[in-house]
Design an enzyme around this catalytic site. Structure first.
Site, short mmCIF file in Angstrom:
data_model
loop_
_atom_site.label_atom_id
_atom_site.label_comp_id
_atom_site.label_asym_id
_atom_site.label_seq_id
_atom_site.Cartn_x
_atom_site.Cartn_y
_atom_site.Cartn_z
N GLY A 45 -41.49 -13.81 11.22
CA GLY A 45 -42.69 -14.54 10.82
C GLY A 45 -42.55 -15.01 9.39
CD GLN A 50 -43.77 -14.70 3.66
OE1 GLN A 50 -44.05 -15.05 4.80
NE2 GLN A 50 -42.99 -13.67 3.40
CB CYS A 93 -43.05 -8.53 3.68
SG CYS A 93 -43.66 -10.12 3.09
CG LEU A 94 -38.73 -12.68 5.86
CD1 LEU A 94 -38.72 -14.08 6.45
CD2 LEU A 94 -37.35 -12.04 5.97
CG HIS A 135 -47.29 -9.44 7.75
ND1 HIS A 135 -46.79 -8.24 7.26
CD2 HIS A 135 -46.68 -10.42 7.01
CE1 HIS A 135 -45.95 -8.50 6.27
NE2 HIS A 135 -45.86 -9.81 6.11
CD GLU A 136 -45.99 -13.88 8.67
OE1 GLU A 136 -46.09 -14.32 7.51
OE2 GLU A 136 -45.12 -13.06 9.00
CG HIS A 139 -47.88 -13.63 3.75
ND1 HIS A 139 -47.47 -13.17 2.52
CD2 HIS A 139 -47.06 -13.05 4.66
CE1 HIS A 139 -46.43 -12.34 2.69
NE2 HIS A 139 -46.17 -12.25 3.98
NI NI Z 1 -44.65 -11.07 4.88
#
Ligand code: NI
Length: 179
Positions: A45, A50, A93-94, A135-136, A139
């Site tokens: 995701g 991000q 998380c990226l 989660h997204e 963000h």
């Molecule tokens: Ni994340």
């Protein structure tokens, strides 16, 4: 085009993204870039903030865990219903490479969003997809999964993240379950 993934504590990750006014060619280019960036990381995701873009756009592909779920792009997504109890998932998380912690969220959510053609859709999400979608969406509101953790734990993760950023400028290899 692969974009640079912003790493915590980059302040852009704390900003609130703005609704997309028109789903046009520039949004479709953004979506394509986000898929490319997510797959290269690799992750399941990615949300536009991000990559430093403050628009309410996210992409998801949970097929590593859920082969039956198609890749999804969601524009202006919002949770319109939750069902069932809570489920616990060890989230990564990226934007926070090298870390993963258990987070509790509603197990089933219905998300309303625009697709890349600008059509209004509703999707009932379960399992990893439910976790990843929430989660997204967080963000997009400048929230990170670390906000669910005890403050001392979050602070020590933040210290490690800052150190890692200094040691490894640019993108670092993500995790297959990173969001
Ligand atoms: Ni994340």
């Amino acid at each position: 085009m692969i974009r640079e993934i912003r790493l915590w504590p980059d302040p852009v990750l704390r900003r609130k993204a703005l609704p997309v006014e028109a789903v046009d060619a520039s949004i479709r280019t953004l979506v394509n870039d986000m898929f490319e960036t997510m797959y290269a990381a690799p992750g399941v995701g990615l949300a536009a903030p991000q990559i430093g873009v403050l628009q309410r756009v996210l992409v998801l592909d949970t097929r590593p865990r859920q082969p039956e779920v198609e890749p999804l792009a969601m524009i202006n997504p919002r949770v319109v219903a939750t069902e069932g109890g809570l489920s616990v998932y060890r989230e990564g998380c990226l934007s926070i490479p090298g870390e993963a912690e258990e987070v509790e969220r509603p197990a089933v959510v219905t998300v309303e969003f625009l697709d890349v053609e600008g059509r209004l859709q509703q999707l009932r999400c379960e399992g990893l997809l439910a976790t990843a979608a929430q989660h997204e969406i967080d963000h997009l509101d400048g929230r990170l999964y670390v906000d669910f953790l005890p403050v001392l734990q979050r602070l020590s993760m933040r210290r490690r993240a800052k150190r890692r950023k200094l040691e490894l400028p640019g993108n670092e290899q993500g995790q297959s379950t990173a969001l």
